[in-house]
Design a protein around this motif. Structure first.
Motif, PDB file in Angstrom:
ATOM      1  N   TYR A  14      42.570  20.704 -12.909  1.00  0.00           N
ATOM      2  CA  TYR A  14      42.034  21.320 -11.830  1.00  0.00           C
ATOM      3  C   TYR A  14      40.719  21.654 -12.070  1.00  0.00           C
ATOM      4  O   TYR A  14      40.556  22.268 -13.290  1.00  0.00           O
ATOM      5  N   HIS A  15      40.015  21.682 -10.983  1.00  0.00           N
ATOM      6  CA  HIS A  15      38.631  22.182 -11.106  1.00  0.00           C
ATOM      7  C   HIS A  15      38.927  23.414 -10.021  1.00  0.00           C
ATOM      8  O   HIS A  15      39.306  23.253  -8.911  1.00  0.00           O
ATOM      9  N   TRP A  54      33.311  24.697 -18.087  1.00  0.00           N
ATOM     10  CA  TRP A  54      33.108  26.008 -17.414  1.00  0.00           C
ATOM     11  C   TRP A  54      31.574  26.374 -17.127  1.00  0.00           C
ATOM     12  O   TRP A  54      30.741  25.801 -17.831  1.00  0.00           O
ATOM     13  N   HIS A  62      32.811  28.370 -12.272  1.00  0.00           N
ATOM     14  CA  HIS A  62      33.460  27.116 -12.125  1.00  0.00           C
ATOM     15  C   HIS A  62      34.232  26.871 -13.375  1.00  0.00           C
ATOM     16  O   HIS A  62      33.734  27.157 -14.513  1.00  0.00           O
ATOM     17  N   LEU A  64      36.953  24.033 -15.116  1.00  0.00           N
ATOM     18  CA  LEU A  64      37.732  22.812 -15.348  1.00  0.00           C
ATOM     19  C   LEU A  64      38.998  22.952 -16.322  1.00  0.00           C
ATOM     20  O   LEU A  64      38.556  22.679 -17.497  1.00  0.00           O
ATOM     21  N   SER A 104      40.889  25.546  -5.616  1.00  0.00           N
ATOM     22  CA  SER A 104      41.059  24.614  -6.453  1.00  0.00           C
ATOM     23  C   SER A 104      40.987  23.225  -6.014  1.00  0.00           C
ATOM     24  O   SER A 104      41.408  23.092  -4.669  1.00  0.00           O
ATOM     25  N   VAL A 107      42.270  16.966 -10.112  1.00  0.00           N
ATOM     26  CA  VAL A 107      41.445  15.916 -10.716  1.00  0.00           C
ATOM     27  C   VAL A 107      42.489  14.957 -11.266  1.00  0.00           C
ATOM     28  O   VAL A 107      43.066  14.974 -12.269  1.00  0.00           O
ATOM     29  N   VAL A 116      33.158  15.844 -12.193  1.00  0.00           N
ATOM     30  CA  VAL A 116      33.196  17.481 -12.243  1.00  0.00           C
ATOM     31  C   VAL A 116      32.562  18.062 -13.152  1.00  0.00           C
ATOM     32  O   VAL A 116      31.904  19.182 -13.190  1.00  0.00           O
ATOM     33  N   ILE A 120      29.574  20.678 -12.864  1.00  0.00           N
ATOM     34  CA  ILE A 120      29.767  22.122 -13.134  1.00  0.00           C
ATOM     35  C   ILE A 120      28.528  22.475 -14.187  1.00  0.00           C
ATOM     36  O   ILE A 120      27.977  23.397 -13.634  1.00  0.00           O
TER      37      ILE A 120
END
Length: 257
Positions: A14-15, A54, A62, A64, A104, A107, A116, A120
């Motif tokens: 997840y993002h 991150w 952010h 990931l 969220s 991904v 992503v 980020i």
């Protein structure tokens, strides 16, 4: 109306974007950033979460991440509760720091995953606070570029690098080239986001505090000043540092109002 349940990612990745309530700043200095990273690393170990990327910005984060042995909401709650406790104790404040619900997105493909990661890392560049992704101190880009890990066990970079090459040297070169490509990618952004210059911010603040001059606010009684600052903090797009600078009062007073 009940909240819509989050869609589960088949990949488990997840993002995530965690934002300060009313867009308020959540990191005021390096100590705050370091504390958040240490908190993230601590609960990563306990939860067996994977962290692929991150970035810490002034008023949002952010991440990931890939789910581990506990579900994402519990992991995020652990981080939020721990950091808010530290923040409130340090700045002698109370109440909510983060928006009630983090954002969220799933991904589900390697292509999307890489996009992503790049997004980020380029957040500070697109915000105009860094010229290149590698210049920003508070992101996983530092570790990918072999500059400064935060700490070593925080980032799980092997999976990302292997998507470029099984040879580490080649993978790093290709990753850096990809990571710095210009693009128009946008993920989890608010379409109604506003960013004000100081001049524009003064106009908006003036509208909010009609009846007072901006220069008068710092000389008001504590009760009057706090009431005005609390109203000004509701102006979407203003940061607490900007409010502090324009009103001429300390950041800690703005934070507590």
């Amino acid at each position: 109306m009940p909240r819509q349940a989050r869609e589960k990612s088949e990949s488990g990745i997840y993002h995530i974007m965690l934002r300060g309530t009313n867009r308020q700043e959540i990191f005021h200095d390096d100590e705050d950033c370091q504390r958040f990273i240490e908190t993230l690393a601590k609960y990563k170990q306990k939860s067996d979460i994977k962290v692929y990327g991150w970035c810490l910005m002034g008023n949002h984060v952010h991440l990931l991440i890939g789910e581990g042995k506990e579900e994402l909401p519990r992991f995020m709650k652990r981080i939020g509760v721990s950091y808010v406790w530290y923040y409130n104790r340090k700045y002698k404040t109370t109440g909510h720091l983060f928006q009630d619900r983090y954002k969220s997105e799933k991904v589900e493909s390697d292509e999307y995953l890489l996009a992503v990661v790049r997004y980020i890392h380029q957040n500070p560049v697109k915000a105009g606070i860094a010229k290149t992704p590698g210049e920003w101190k508070w992101s996983s880009c530092q570790s990918y570029y072999r500059k400064k890990p935060y700490p070593v066990e925080l980032l799980d970079m092997e999976y990302i690098l292997c998507l470029f090459s099984e040879d580490l040297t080649t993978a790093l070169r290709r990753f850096i080239e990809y990571n710095e490509e210009e693009n128009r990618d946008s993920f989890l952004d608010d379409t109604d986001k506003k960013d004000y210059s100081d001049e524009e911010a003064r106009v908006e603040i003036g509208k909010m505090i009609a009846g007072y001059e901006i220069a008068q606010v710092k000389a008001l009684s504590k009760a009057q000043r706090d009431e005005i600052v609390a109203k000004v903090k509701k102006i979407e797009g203003l940061t607490q540092r900007q409010i502090s600078r324009i009103l001429g009062i300390s950041l800690s007073l703005v934070n507590r109002a």
